[in-house]
Design an enzyme around this catalytic site. Sequence first.
Site, mmCIF file in Angstrom:
data_model
loop_
_atom_site.group_PDB
_atom_site.id
_atom_site.type_symbol
_atom_site.label_atom_id
_atom_site.label_comp_id
_atom_site.label_asym_id
_atom_site.label_seq_id
_atom_site.Cartn_x
_atom_site.Cartn_y
_atom_site.Cartn_z
ATOM 1 N N ASP A 1 -10.600 -8.969 7.644
ATOM 2 C CA ASP A 1 -11.880 -9.141 6.970
ATOM 3 C C ASP A 1 -12.351 -10.585 7.048
ATOM 4 O O ASP A 1 -13.553 -10.858 7.172
ATOM 5 C CB ASP A 1 -11.772 -8.704 5.501
ATOM 6 C CG ASP A 1 -11.951 -7.204 5.326
ATOM 7 O OD1 ASP A 1 -11.819 -6.479 6.333
ATOM 8 O OD2 ASP A 1 -12.216 -6.754 4.202
ATOM 9 N N TYR B 1 0.818 -1.212 0.000
ATOM 10 C CA TYR B 1 0.000 0.000 0.000
ATOM 11 C C TYR B 1 0.856 1.267 0.000
ATOM 12 O O TYR B 1 0.373 2.353 0.322
ATOM 13 C CB TYR B 1 -0.926 0.017 1.214
ATOM 14 C CG TYR B 1 -2.001 -1.045 1.188
ATOM 15 C CD1 TYR B 1 -2.228 -1.824 0.063
ATOM 16 C CD2 TYR B 1 -2.805 -1.269 2.293
ATOM 17 C CE1 TYR B 1 -3.204 -2.795 0.039
ATOM 18 C CE2 TYR B 1 -3.793 -2.248 2.285
ATOM 19 C CZ TYR B 1 -3.993 -2.999 1.150
ATOM 20 O OH TYR B 1 -4.974 -3.966 1.134
ATOM 21 N N ASP C 1 -1.193 -17.584 4.825
ATOM 22 C CA ASP C 1 -2.205 -18.439 4.215
ATOM 23 C C ASP C 1 -2.573 -19.597 5.142
ATOM 24 O O ASP C 1 -3.751 -19.954 5.275
ATOM 25 C CB ASP C 1 -1.762 -18.933 2.840
ATOM 26 C CG ASP C 1 -0.336 -19.473 2.830
ATOM 27 O OD1 ASP C 1 0.407 -19.259 3.800
ATOM 28 O OD2 ASP C 1 0.041 -20.116 1.827
ATOM 29 N N LYS D 1 4.732 -13.945 5.002
ATOM 30 C CA LYS D 1 4.852 -14.833 3.843
ATOM 31 C C LYS D 1 6.312 -14.851 3.392
ATOM 32 O O LYS D 1 6.634 -14.728 2.206
ATOM 33 C CB LYS D 1 3.919 -14.347 2.717
ATOM 34 C CG LYS D 1 3.704 -15.349 1.600
ATOM 35 C CD LYS D 1 3.035 -16.639 2.033
ATOM 36 C CE LYS D 1 2.816 -17.547 0.821
ATOM 37 N NZ LYS D 1 2.395 -18.902 1.225
ATOM 38 N N ASP E 1 -5.044 -6.507 6.424
ATOM 39 C CA ASP E 1 -6.276 -6.126 5.754
ATOM 40 C C ASP E 1 -7.108 -7.362 5.431
ATOM 41 O O ASP E 1 -8.307 -7.437 5.729
ATOM 42 C CB ASP E 1 -5.934 -5.350 4.478
ATOM 43 C CG ASP E 1 -7.093 -4.516 3.968
ATOM 44 O OD1 ASP E 1 -8.166 -4.509 4.593
ATOM 45 O OD2 ASP E 1 -6.923 -3.849 2.928
#
Length: 325
Positions: free
Chosen positions: A226, A120, A198, A166, A222
Amino acid sequence: MSETIAVIPGDGIGREVVPAAVRVLDALDMGFSFAMGEAGDDTLADTGEALPDRTVELVENSDATLFGAAGETAADVILPLRAAVGSFANVRPARAYPGVDAVKPETDLVFVRENTEGVYSGIESEVAPGVTTLTRVVTEEASRRITEFGFDYAEERDEPVTVAHKANVMRTTDGQFVESVADVAEERGVEYDAALMDALAMQLITQPEEYGVIVCPNLAGDVLSDLAAGLVGGLGLLPSANIGPENALFEPVHGSAPDIAGEGVANPAATILSTAMMLEHLEYENAGSRVRAAVEKTLEEGPHTPDLGGSATTEDVTSAVIERL
């Protein structure tokens, strides 16, 4: 002298849930002054700017900011607003409440998300026709800062820390992040777990009760927060705080929800819970606890808006919260 709260409803249901939260703050009778600001799609149409300079100045000069949502201009609004308060940490609690039909009622998580860099950072380009790139920025300074904040946050609440990453694929960038976490942990003598983001996504769905505070880079935070919203009953229940060294911005995690905007049925819980976080940030812990308790009791006993299976309006829920203060 009372604190000044910048109030930016934005677009869509932001124009319904932010006034609801301001009503709750008014009901506390704490002498706050509210300074109204404009941002978002409608502001772009009216002024040619999604985020006018006067709104940024308003945020910079206020003690805290309450923001609703932005529509198509979200990236042009919320990222600069977070920068205006110097926000380096995005705090997103995801908790299941009694009275709400949650997939995993045992869920009680807090995501501490790095808020300044990662994917971002806004560094994108078209290097050739049909070929685009995005530069992911990860620095030692920002990684250490979010780690220290996350460890402090978890220590205050006596919660375990899990670090999401990751680094098995993004070896240099997430490798930098993981190394910084390890350095801070060694210096402070604290323990934590690390998990590939993941794999963690699967574990959060199957065993959310095993986790407390999750520290993560920007995109991971983010996405995972969610995902957690789906475990507790939806985005209408998730508040958030964007914390800077001396200023902060508070907002519901949900977006502008144009499909229900103007119908008066938006769930104000996430925005009101965001004001509870704001009150605590301003060191009004008792007032923040009162607001949170009033929301929790309303979620437990009703009324509920349609997203939670009820037929109540935004006004109904707001009035019920105020009655329970």
